[in-house]
Design an enzyme around this catalytic site. Structure first.
Site, PDB file in Angstrom:
ATOM      1  NE  ARG A 101      -3.096   0.473  -0.781  1.00 18.15           N
ATOM      2  CZ  ARG A 101      -3.283   0.473  -2.093  1.00 18.15           C
ATOM      3  NH1 ARG A 101      -2.908   1.514  -2.822  1.00 18.15           N
ATOM      4  NH2 ARG A 101      -3.811  -0.571  -2.702  1.00 18.15           N
ATOM      5  CE  LYS A 136      -2.753  28.216  -5.761  1.00 16.11           C
ATOM      6  NZ  LYS A 136      -3.824  28.632  -6.703  1.00 16.11           N
ATOM      7  CE  LYS A 168       0.480  34.998  -5.291  1.00 22.87           C
ATOM      8  NZ  LYS A 168       0.164  34.205  -6.494  1.00 22.87           N
ATOM      9  CD  GLU A 197      -1.127  38.045  -7.867  1.00 25.79           C
ATOM     10  OE1 GLU A 197      -0.789  36.859  -7.658  1.00 25.79           O
ATOM     11  OE2 GLU A 197      -1.990  38.647  -7.194  1.00 25.79           O
ATOM     12  CG  ASP A 218      -3.865  36.708 -10.270  1.00 26.87           C
ATOM     13  OD1 ASP A 218      -3.751  35.474 -10.397  1.00 26.87           O
ATOM     14  OD2 ASP A 218      -4.635  37.226  -9.447  1.00 26.87           O
TER      15      ASP A 218
END
Length: 279
Positions: A101, A136, A168, A197, A218
């Site tokens: 597994r 992410k 950002k 950004e 963006d």
């Protein structure tokens, strides 16, 4: 596997096995399978996939049976069809069942990322745009997930917060504007390029005037991206990002941007179907 320096495969394998085996080990196999029983098995693809993590899968079996026989029939980065055999194994049956597994979870997850990534790469083939991954990722698995994205044909963006300056929208909000944020980042003399950004065309010139080395466009639609490409006219690289899907990425790539970053390839890739069939 070409993983970043410092990543310890054996430590990862032991941690994953400890999570699965607990303190008592595989009580089911121990109760039903003779201690010296041997078995043979094959890892078979039950769909078309891009392989990622095959050596990692083998490491789980070797960790529980140092004498296991492993025949590799595929390599990371290979595109293989439905029904193809990736690996053949022969060894202690208890050990093989106990490692199964952990090995399969890792291989199915990483190959899922590689497979989805390749779909995005194929979708923009010939446009000149390069697919990038993002941060992410599942906590603790970033190195492996970004490795899988490379196997699918993407380039890695930032691995960590310390290997790239990316301003950002929240940095901009705190600093009071794009130009102010870029100017502060440049003044910090980090030795790293400064990417910022922007979410509107009117932010582009202030960002460039302040010294931005790269722009992240963006959530812009194709028309806005084309306007941005014309305005920048090659002065800095341009990256499109935000809500990119397989259905939209080709339209974005054809606007002339240099890069497209996609969080979905690591954040939302489904595990592929690979079976371990005992013979």
């Amino acid at each position: 596997m070409t993983l970043p320096e410092g990543f310890d495969i054996q430590q990862f394998v032991q941690q994953v096995l400890a999570e699965d085996l607990g303190h008592g080990g595989d009580v089911t196999s121990n109760a039903t399978i003779a201690k010296d029983a041997r078995s043979a098995a094959e890892l078979n693809a039950r769909q078309s996939i891009v392989v990622a993590g095959i050596e990692m899968a083998a490491a789980f079996f070797r960790a529980l049976d140092a004498n296991v026989q492993v025949e590799m029939l595929a390599n990371d980065g290979d595109r293989i069809g439905h029904g193809s055999t990736l690996m053949r194994l022969g060894g202690n049956a208890r050990a093989m069942l106990a490692a199964e597994r952990s090995a399969m979870n890792t291989l199915q997850h990483l190959s899922g990322i590689g497979t989805l990534t390749r779909q995005y790469v194929d979708a923009i083939a010939g446009t000149g745009a390069v697919l990038l991954d993002t941060r992410k990722t599942i906590p603790g698995l970033r190195v492996l997930e970004k490795y899988a994205a490379r196997m699918g044909g993407a380039q890695n963006h930032r691995m960590r917060l310390d290997d790239g300056v990316l301003i950002k929208d929240n940095h901009v909000a705190v600093c009071g504007g794009v130009a102010e944020a870029v100017a502060k980042a440049k003044a910090a003399n980090t030795g790293l390029d400064v990417q910022v950004e922007v979410d509107s065309i009117d932010q582009i010139e202030p960002a460039l005037a302040a010294g931005a080395d790269r722009l992240l466009l963006d959530n812009m639609d194709p028309a806005q991206l084309r306007d941005a490409v014309r305005l920048v006219a090659g002065r800095v690289p341009l990256e499109a990002s935000g809500g990119v899907t397989l259905e939209t990425i080709r339209f974005l790539a054809e606007t002339g941007v240099d890069f497209i970053s996609v969080g979905r390839i690591t954040q939302s890739a489904p595990a592929v179907d690979i079976g371990l069939d005992y013979r």
